[in-house]
Write an enzyme that holds these catalytic residues in place. Structure first.
Site, mmCIF file in Angstrom:
data_model
loop_
_atom_site.group_PDB
_atom_site.id
_atom_site.type_symbol
_atom_site.label_atom_id
_atom_site.label_comp_id
_atom_site.label_asym_id
_atom_site.label_seq_id
_atom_site.Cartn_x
_atom_site.Cartn_y
_atom_site.Cartn_z
ATOM 1 N N GLY A 186 -6.299 54.727 34.308
ATOM 2 C CA GLY A 186 -6.913 54.547 35.620
ATOM 3 C C GLY A 186 -6.933 53.096 36.061
ATOM 4 C CG ASP A 187 -6.648 50.248 39.983
ATOM 5 O OD1 ASP A 187 -7.602 49.465 39.753
ATOM 6 O OD2 ASP A 187 -5.725 49.979 40.766
ATOM 7 C CG PHE A 188 -10.569 47.745 36.176
ATOM 8 C CD1 PHE A 188 -10.422 46.835 37.198
ATOM 9 C CD2 PHE A 188 -10.097 47.416 34.908
ATOM 10 C CE1 PHE A 188 -9.802 45.618 36.985
ATOM 11 C CE2 PHE A 188 -9.466 46.196 34.682
ATOM 12 C CZ PHE A 188 -9.312 45.290 35.726
ATOM 13 C CG ASP A 204 -5.269 48.620 30.728
ATOM 14 O OD1 ASP A 204 -4.798 48.423 31.873
ATOM 15 O OD2 ASP A 204 -5.422 47.711 29.897
ATOM 16 C CG ASP A 238 -1.938 1.132 1.100
ATOM 17 O OD1 ASP A 238 -2.755 1.064 0.161
ATOM 18 O OD2 ASP A 238 -1.906 2.084 1.902
ATOM 19 N NE ARG A 243 -7.978 36.253 25.378
ATOM 20 C CZ ARG A 243 -8.220 36.630 24.109
ATOM 21 N NH1 ARG A 243 -8.396 37.896 23.821
ATOM 22 N NH2 ARG A 243 -8.289 35.731 23.164
HETATM 23 C C1 LIG Z 1 3.043 8.282 -5.706
HETATM 24 C C2 LIG Z 1 2.774 7.317 -6.857
HETATM 25 C C3 LIG Z 1 1.840 6.320 -6.738
HETATM 26 N N1 LIG Z 1 1.569 5.478 -7.789
HETATM 27 C C4 LIG Z 1 0.527 4.416 -7.673
HETATM 28 O O1 LIG Z 1 -0.429 4.769 -6.711
HETATM 29 C C5 LIG Z 1 -1.119 3.579 -6.306
HETATM 30 C C6 LIG Z 1 -1.273 3.657 -4.804
HETATM 31 O O2 LIG Z 1 -2.455 3.033 -4.428
HETATM 32 P P1 LIG Z 1 -2.523 1.669 -3.606
HETATM 33 O O3 LIG Z 1 -3.791 1.689 -2.851
HETATM 34 O O4 LIG Z 1 -1.281 1.463 -2.831
HETATM 35 O O5 LIG Z 1 -2.554 0.566 -4.749
HETATM 36 P P2 LIG Z 1 -3.645 0.254 -5.860
HETATM 37 O O6 LIG Z 1 -3.223 0.866 -7.138
HETATM 38 O O7 LIG Z 1 -5.022 0.606 -5.368
HETATM 39 O O8 LIG Z 1 -3.537 -1.301 -5.984
HETATM 40 P P3 LIG Z 1 -3.842 -2.416 -4.867
HETATM 41 O O9 LIG Z 1 -2.518 -2.966 -4.500
HETATM 42 O O10 LIG Z 1 -4.730 -3.406 -5.572
HETATM 43 O O11 LIG Z 1 -4.541 -1.770 -3.710
HETATM 44 C C7 LIG Z 1 -0.242 2.407 -6.714
HETATM 45 O O12 LIG Z 1 -0.870 1.752 -7.814
HETATM 46 C C8 LIG Z 1 1.051 3.083 -7.166
HETATM 47 O O13 LIG Z 1 1.662 2.325 -8.181
HETATM 48 C C9 LIG Z 1 2.249 5.600 -8.987
HETATM 49 O O14 LIG Z 1 1.989 4.868 -9.952
HETATM 50 N N2 LIG Z 1 3.220 6.560 -9.097
HETATM 51 C C10 LIG Z 1 3.516 7.439 -8.087
HETATM 52 O O15 LIG Z 1 4.406 8.312 -8.246
#
Ligand SMILES: Cc1cn([C@@H]2O[C@H](COP(=O)(O)OP(=O)(O)OP(=O)(O)O)[C@@H](O)[C@H]2O)c(=O)[nH]c1=O
Length: 613
Positions: A503-505, A477, A88, A520
């Site tokens: 003045g001083d209140f 003040d 991811d 405040r």
């Molecule tokens: C910053 C950047 C990201 N990406 C793509 O962004 C997606 C990230 O999304 P993910 O959720 O990690 O993946 P996905 O595409 O949804 O695929 P999955 O693994 O099925 O979740 C991936 O595709 C990456 O290559 C590029 O191709 N180039 C870049 O410079």
């Protein structure tokens, strides 16, 4: 091919890439890996706020993607593959996680955020080893992440929209693809390029080495822990089964945990004997990042104060970026000390670092340079020179209560001119930020004259005269405050309807007014003094406007918390709830007390009474 033993360890296994990303597919097949592609159906909707770091979120998402595929394949034909790889990729900037944009506007928002700035790209990777025994699926998860820093050039709106209209941003984290047209937006990259594209191949290979070739005990002394073996040592990695251990066989030393079909049973970090690091078999608790940040909070405050005191933000205001050495020269400080301070300011989001040097962020330009209309430089200086010392007595103040602590502070020597001006700058900065909201919280057009008691530099009075052109406002003040108010008047003529009276209140005659304002002020005093002041104004006016942070039943917002302790160490006063303020005002003949919010840190109450005959 010298690299083949690492990837080759997977050649005899059924490997599945749990990803729909064409980039991941390409990177891994170019590396010589043979695999099937089964895109994950895991919905990327984990609660980001529940993760201590952005990469923890990316790792967990990668893991869930891979586990979903492993379980689905096992259910389908009761035979899971040997290895499932999930990944991811996320982009982070200023604490915000950016994933794939949902539409063009979203892509525009993301790219505008990244425009001209540096950001981080994290890819979390999970390598799941599956083992099926008696139709039971046993899963073992190894995971890691990689970070790459990317800097965008300053891009025009036109260019951003042209790029968005190309369609490239839509399936990419952060809304750009560095490998294609998006490469033109990028000024520089620090770290693994392929990690940005979607898969950190180098770290993946290191992980495979760690998993399949755990170091022999005798090698531990000389193998550098986090380095991929030098190419020549790859050749020593025999591909003969048994030369290294196979995670799927359960005798590895790699950093990975085991997950079962019904849920994940995480183990501790890598241990040579395959045990968890605590030896108890229990997972360590989640990393308490927020708590550690809190423990270190005073260091961040002090760094900000020192940068203000040394006028770092003034030196960099509205100018070209400067190198640490030039800044050190201008602030008369050591180069090595200045560089460290500047880097901390970058980490705190107060400065930006580019190839050409350091420059103020917008926040610093507006609020930390000393001369801006909305500068909080004075407040930072008062916090450094005054509140910091008072807070060293917090334990005493808590043990003894406000009055005991206040007694000691009351012995402070008479304030110097410097201190008075510092106090006024601090109050002025705060008042400027809220003056308009206080002035417009209620319709005050029925009043013809107002007196702002303790109105200091007249920031609120000025906002009132701007909002209600018929209102005549007097700022009342202490003489030593009024003496210096001219330093705080903006250029141009003071409005005819605004005047200052010393003045001083508590002691002196108060100017006549239809409306008295206490902004405040009341929280500084105990109930008896509040009553004394209210009885001095109540018989003379038609209304009272009180601006204070009103305590609520629900837990206080984090930003308003230190204020109650500030009052404890500094005064005999306290914050009060709405019923408490209402009680005090009603006791002095004010009726129909209404409350309005004026931002996170201030509320406004208006009480009225029949005008005096
Ligand atoms: C910053 C950047 C990201 N990406 C793509 O962004 C997606 C990230 O999304 P993910 O959720 O990690 O993946 P996905 O595409 O949804 O695929 P999955 O693994 O099925 O979740 C991936 O595709 C990456 O290559 C590029 O191709 N180039 C870049 O410079």
């Amino acid at each position: 091919m010298v690299l083949s033993p690492v990837i080759g360890k997977l050649l005899h296994k059924r490997v599945v890439l749990a990803s729909a990303s064409p980039r991941r597919r390409e990177i891994l097949s170019h590396a010589g890996l043979r695999f099937e592609v089964v895109p994950s159906r895991f919905k990327e909707k984990l609660d980001k706020a529940s993760f201590p770091t952005p990469y923890a979120y990316a790792i967990e998402t990668a893991k869930q993607k891979a586990l979903e595929v492993a379980r689905r394949m096992h259910q389908k034909d009761l035979r899971a593959p040997d290895v499932v790889i999930g990944a991811d990729t996320i982009v982070t900037i200023g604490g915000l996680i950016l994933e794939k944009p949902v539409d063009k506007q979203d892509a525009y928002r993301m790219l505008s955020r990244l425009n001209g700035k540096e950001h981080s790209v994290f890819t979390g990777v999970a390598i799941v080893h599956c083992c099926t025994t008696d139709a039971q699926l046993d899963l073992e998860v190894s995971e890691f992440h990689e970070e790459t820093t990317v800097k965008f050039s300053e891009l025009s709106e036109e260019l951003l929209w042209e790029y968005i209209d190309s369609g490239e941003p839509m399936d990419k984290a952060g809304g750009y693809g560095i490998q294609a047209l998006g490469g033109m937006l990028v000024e520089h990259v620090r770290g693994d390029f392929l990690n940005v594209v979607g898969f950190p191949l180098n770290h993946f290979c290191k992980k495979l080495v760690e998993l399949y070739y755990p170091p022999r005990r005798e090698d531990l002394q000389r193998v550098k822990h986090d380095s991929i073996p030098a190419v020549d040592t790859f050749e020593n990695l025999s591909d003969v089964e048994g030369s290294g251990s196979d995670p799927a066989q359960g005798d590895d030393g790699g950093g990975h945990g085991r997950a079962e079909a019904g849920g994940d049973k995480r183990q501790g970090p890598a241990g040579m004997q395959g045990t968890d690091s605590t030896g108890t078999g229990e997972s360590p608790p989640p990393f308490p990042a927020g708590l550690l940040e809190l423990i270190d909070g005073f260091k961040a405050s002090k760094a900000l104060f020192v940068a203000c005191k040394l006028n770092v933000f003034d030196v960099l205001k509205d100018g070209a970026p400067l190198k640490a050495m030039d800044i050190a020269g201008k602030i008369d400080a050591s180069v090595c000390g200045t560089e460290r301070l500047l880097d901390v300011c970058v980490a705190l989001g107060l400065l930006e670092k580019t190839d050409r040097g350091y420059r103020n962020t917008e926040l610093a330009d507006v609020h930390l340079a000393s001369d801006g209309e909305y500068s909080l430089h004075g407040l930072a200086m008062r916090s450094n020179d005054h509140f910091w010392n008072l807070f060293t007595d917090l334990e005493l103040a808590v043990r003894e209560g406000a009055s005991a602590a206040f007694g000691r502070k009351a012995e402070e020597p008479v304030q110097s001119k410097h201190k008075k001006l510092q106090f006024m700058r601090a109050m002025h900065g705060l008042a400027m930020l809220t003056a308009h909201q206080v002035a417009t919280a209620f319709d005050l057009s029925r009043f013809t004259s107002a007196c702002d008691l303790g109105g200091c530099t007249g920031a609120l009075a000025r906002a009132l005269t701007q909002e209600y052109p018929r209102l005549k406002v007097t700022v009342f003040d202490l003489p030593e405050v009024i003496e210096h108010v001219t330093c705080f008047q903006p250029e141009g003529r003071r409005p005819d309807w605004m005047s200052f009276t010393p003045g001083d209140f508590f002691k002196d005659d108060l100017p006549e007014a239809d409306l008295y304002i206490l902004s405040r002020i009341l929280h500084e005093w105990p109930d008896d003094k509040v009553c004394e002041l209210l009885s001095r104004v109540s018989s003379r006016c038609g209304g009272i406007l009180v601006a204070e942070k009103v305590l609520e039943d629900k837990p206080a917002a984090r930003g308003s918390l230190p204020s109650s302790l500030n009052l404890l160490v500094r005064t005999q006063g306290r914050e009060r709830s709405l019923p408490e303020y209402r009680g005090l005002l009603e006791r002095h003949g004010f009726r129909d007390v209404r409350l309005a919010h004026a931002g996170d840190r201030l509320d406004v109450m208006l009480g009225t009474r029949a005008s005096p005959p």
